[in-house]
Design a protein around this motif. Structure first.
Motif, PDB file in Angstrom:
ATOM      1  N   SER A  29       0.824  -1.210   0.000  1.00 52.51           N
ATOM      2  CA  SER A  29       0.000   0.000   0.000  1.00 52.51           C
ATOM      3  C   SER A  29       0.859   1.262   0.000  1.00 52.51           C
ATOM      4  CB  SER A  29      -0.918   0.007   1.216  1.00 52.51           C
ATOM      5  OG  SER A  29      -0.154  -0.001   2.412  1.00 52.51           O
ATOM      6  N   ASN A  30       2.129   1.149   0.386  1.00 56.28           N
ATOM      7  CA  ASN A  30       3.018   2.318   0.391  1.00 56.28           C
ATOM      8  C   ASN A  30       3.652   2.579  -0.963  1.00 56.28           C
ATOM      9  OD1 ASN A  30       2.540   2.753   3.074  1.00 56.28           O
ATOM     10  ND2 ASN A  30       4.359   1.688   3.766  1.00 56.28           N
ATOM     11  N   GLN A  31       3.491   1.694  -1.909  1.00 56.02           N
ATOM     12  CA  GLN A  31       4.143   1.871  -3.198  1.00 56.02           C
ATOM     13  C   GLN A  31       3.603   3.084  -3.960  1.00 56.02           C
ATOM     14  OE1 GLN A  31       6.781   0.221  -4.240  1.00 56.02           O
ATOM     15  NE2 GLN A  31       6.742  -0.940  -2.352  1.00 56.02           N
ATOM     16  N   VAL A  32       2.308   3.313  -3.898  1.00 53.11           N
ATOM     17  CA  VAL A  32       1.720   4.448  -4.618  1.00 53.11           C
ATOM     18  C   VAL A  32       2.218   5.778  -4.052  1.00 53.11           C
ATOM     19  CG1 VAL A  32      -0.431   5.619  -5.226  1.00 53.11           C
ATOM     20  CG2 VAL A  32      -0.258   3.135  -5.397  1.00 53.11           C
ATOM     21  N   PRO A  33       2.161   5.995  -2.730  1.00 50.52           N
ATOM     22  CA  PRO A  33       2.702   7.262  -2.213  1.00 50.52           C
ATOM     23  C   PRO A  33       4.200   7.421  -2.487  1.00 50.52           C
ATOM     24  CG  PRO A  33       1.336   6.228  -0.549  1.00 50.52           C
ATOM     25  CD  PRO A  33       1.481   5.252  -1.672  1.00 50.52           C
ATOM     26  N   LEU A  34       4.966   6.331  -2.392  1.00 44.98           N
ATOM     27  CA  LEU A  34       6.389   6.417  -2.685  1.00 44.98           C
ATOM     28  C   LEU A  34       6.633   6.784  -4.145  1.00 44.98           C
ATOM     29  CD1 LEU A  34       7.880   3.420  -0.696  1.00 44.98           C
ATOM     30  CD2 LEU A  34       8.262   5.845  -0.286  1.00 44.98           C
ATOM     31  N   THR A  35       5.837   6.238  -5.033  1.00 45.47           N
ATOM     32  CA  THR A  35       5.967   6.561  -6.450  1.00 45.47           C
ATOM     33  C   THR A  35       5.651   8.027  -6.701  1.00 45.47           C
ATOM     34  OG1 THR A  35       5.352   4.301  -7.027  1.00 45.47           O
ATOM     35  CG2 THR A  35       5.191   5.943  -8.765  1.00 45.47           C
ATOM     36  N   ILE A  36       4.598   8.514  -6.082  1.00 40.20           N
ATOM     37  CA  ILE A  36       4.214   9.918  -6.232  1.00 40.20           C
ATOM     38  C   ILE A  36       5.303  10.831  -5.691  1.00 40.20           C
ATOM     39  CG2 ILE A  36       2.582  11.693  -5.463  1.00 40.20           C
ATOM     40  CD1 ILE A  36       0.418   9.477  -5.589  1.00 40.20           C
ATOM     41  N   ILE A  37       5.845  10.490  -4.522  1.00 37.20           N
ATOM     42  CA  ILE A  37       6.908  11.293  -3.924  1.00 37.20           C
ATOM     43  C   ILE A  37       8.139  11.305  -4.827  1.00 37.20           C
ATOM     44  CG2 ILE A  37       8.567  11.367  -2.008  1.00 37.20           C
ATOM     45  CD1 ILE A  37       6.229  10.385  -0.219  1.00 37.20           C
ATOM     46  N   PHE A  38       8.489  10.152  -5.385  1.00 36.61           N
ATOM     47  CA  PHE A  38       9.655  10.073  -6.263  1.00 36.61           C
ATOM     48  C   PHE A  38       9.459  10.912  -7.518  1.00 36.61           C
ATOM     49  CE2 PHE A  38      11.840   8.114  -9.861  1.00 36.61           C
ATOM     50  CZ  PHE A  38      13.152   8.276  -9.435  1.00 36.61           C
ATOM     51  N   VAL A  39       8.288  10.820  -8.129  1.00 35.19           N
ATOM     52  CA  VAL A  39       8.026  11.577  -9.360  1.00 35.19           C
ATOM     53  C   VAL A  39       8.038  13.079  -9.084  1.00 35.19           C
ATOM     54  CG1 VAL A  39       6.249  12.065 -11.092  1.00 35.19           C
ATOM     55  CG2 VAL A  39       6.806   9.711 -10.505  1.00 35.19           C
ATOM     56  N   VAL A  40       7.409  13.508  -7.996  1.00 35.48           N
ATOM     57  CA  VAL A  40       7.391  14.937  -7.660  1.00 35.48           C
ATOM     58  C   VAL A  40       8.804  15.427  -7.360  1.00 35.48           C
ATOM     59  CG1 VAL A  40       6.604  16.616  -5.939  1.00 35.48           C
ATOM     60  CG2 VAL A  40       4.996  14.963  -6.883  1.00 35.48           C
ATOM     61  N   SER A  41       9.573  14.634  -6.631  1.00 37.43           N
ATOM     62  CA  SER A  41      10.950  15.021  -6.327  1.00 37.43           C
ATOM     63  C   SER A  41      11.790  15.127  -7.596  1.00 37.43           C
ATOM     64  CB  SER A  41      11.589  14.014  -5.375  1.00 37.43           C
ATOM     65  OG  SER A  41      10.927  14.008  -4.150  1.00 37.43           O
ATOM     66  N   ALA A  42      11.610  14.185  -8.497  1.00 38.96           N
ATOM     67  CA  ALA A  42      12.357  14.223  -9.755  1.00 38.96           C
ATOM     68  C   ALA A  42      11.967  15.445 -10.579  1.00 38.96           C
ATOM     69  CB  ALA A  42      12.113  12.944 -10.551  1.00 38.96           C
ATOM     70  N   MET A  43      10.686  15.786 -10.609  1.00 41.80           N
ATOM     71  CA  MET A  43      10.240  16.962 -11.354  1.00 41.80           C
ATOM     72  C   MET A  43      10.797  18.246 -10.745  1.00 41.80           C
ATOM     73  SD  MET A  43       6.324  15.816 -12.379  1.00 41.80           S
ATOM     74  CE  MET A  43       5.686  17.322 -11.813  1.00 41.80           C
ATOM     75  N   LEU A  44      10.801  18.343  -9.421  1.00 40.64           N
ATOM     76  CA  LEU A  44      11.356  19.530  -8.777  1.00 40.64           C
ATOM     77  C   LEU A  44      12.861  19.635  -9.009  1.00 40.64           C
ATOM     78  CD1 LEU A  44       9.395  19.514  -5.409  1.00 40.64           C
ATOM     79  CD2 LEU A  44       9.139  21.119  -7.302  1.00 40.64           C
ATOM     80  N   ALA A  45      13.555  18.510  -8.955  1.00 45.54           N
ATOM     81  CA  ALA A  45      14.992  18.515  -9.208  1.00 45.54           C
ATOM     82  C   ALA A  45      15.283  18.948 -10.645  1.00 45.54           C
ATOM     83  CB  ALA A  45      15.584  17.143  -8.937  1.00 45.54           C
ATOM     84  N   ALA A  46      14.496  18.471 -11.587  1.00 45.38           N
ATOM     85  CA  ALA A  46      14.678  18.864 -12.983  1.00 45.38           C
ATOM     86  C   ALA A  46      14.400  20.353 -13.161  1.00 45.38           C
ATOM     87  CB  ALA A  46      13.772  18.040 -13.885  1.00 45.38           C
ATOM     88  N   GLN A  47      13.385  20.848 -12.488  1.00 45.18           N
ATOM     89  CA  GLN A  47      13.062  22.275 -12.580  1.00 45.18           C
ATOM     90  C   GLN A  47      14.200  23.119 -12.009  1.00 45.18           C
ATOM     91  OE1 GLN A  47       9.582  23.385 -10.360  1.00 45.18           O
ATOM     92  NE2 GLN A  47       9.421  25.372 -11.360  1.00 45.18           N
ATOM     93  N   ILE A  48      14.782  22.702 -10.899  1.00 50.18           N
ATOM     94  CA  ILE A  48      15.904  23.436 -10.309  1.00 50.18           C
ATOM     95  C   ILE A  48      17.099  23.411 -11.253  1.00 50.18           C
ATOM     96  CG2 ILE A  48      17.608  23.376  -8.447  1.00 50.18           C
ATOM     97  CD1 ILE A  48      15.315  22.375  -6.625  1.00 50.18           C
ATOM     98  N   ALA A  49      17.375  22.248 -11.835  1.00 49.22           N
ATOM     99  CA  ALA A  49      18.512  22.129 -12.745  1.00 49.22           C
ATOM    100  C   ALA A  49      18.333  22.999 -13.979  1.00 49.22           C
ATOM    101  CB  ALA A  49      18.701  20.668 -13.145  1.00 49.22           C
ATOM    102  N   ILE A  50      17.135  23.044 -14.526  1.00 55.94           N
ATOM    103  CA  ILE A  50      16.866  23.879 -15.703  1.00 55.94           C
ATOM    104  C   ILE A  50      17.015  25.354 -15.361  1.00 55.94           C
ATOM    105  CG2 ILE A  50      15.043  24.615 -17.285  1.00 55.94           C
ATOM    106  CD1 ILE A  50      14.065  21.664 -17.232  1.00 55.94           C
ATOM    107  N   LYS A  51      16.473  25.752 -14.219  1.00 54.09           N
ATOM    108  CA  LYS A  51      16.587  27.153 -13.800  1.00 54.09           C
ATOM    109  C   LYS A  51      18.046  27.510 -13.546  1.00 54.09           C
ATOM    110  CE  LYS A  51      14.850  30.520 -10.522  1.00 54.09           C
ATOM    111  NZ  LYS A  51      14.007  30.772  -9.370  1.00 54.09           N
TER     112      LYS A  51
END
Length: 58
Positions: A29-51
């Motif tokens: 049951s924790n796989q879905v929240p972990l997946t969401i957290i990973f995707v959001v973290s990756a998107m924020l990291a990509a946004q920081i790197a682009i900026k």
């Protein structure tokens, strides 16, 4: 800067895969929240790197 994001991404994938393999029945049951957290973290990291790249590394 890129090395930091790469290391963070690899470690996140490692811990996610360990969780998926070792605790698959208990923590499924924790796989879905972990997946969401990973995707959001990756998107924020990509946004920081682009900026960071747009504004320059001076």
């Amino acid at each position: 800067m890129g090395l930091f994001f790469t290391a963070t991404g690899v470690s996140s994938l490692f811990w996610f895969s360990v969780n998926a393999v070792v605790y698959s029945l208990e923590l499924l049951s924790n796989q879905v929240p972990l997946t969401i957290i990973f995707v959001v973290s990756a998107m924020l990291a990509a946004q920081i790197a682009i900026k960071y790249k747009r504004e320059g590394s001076d």
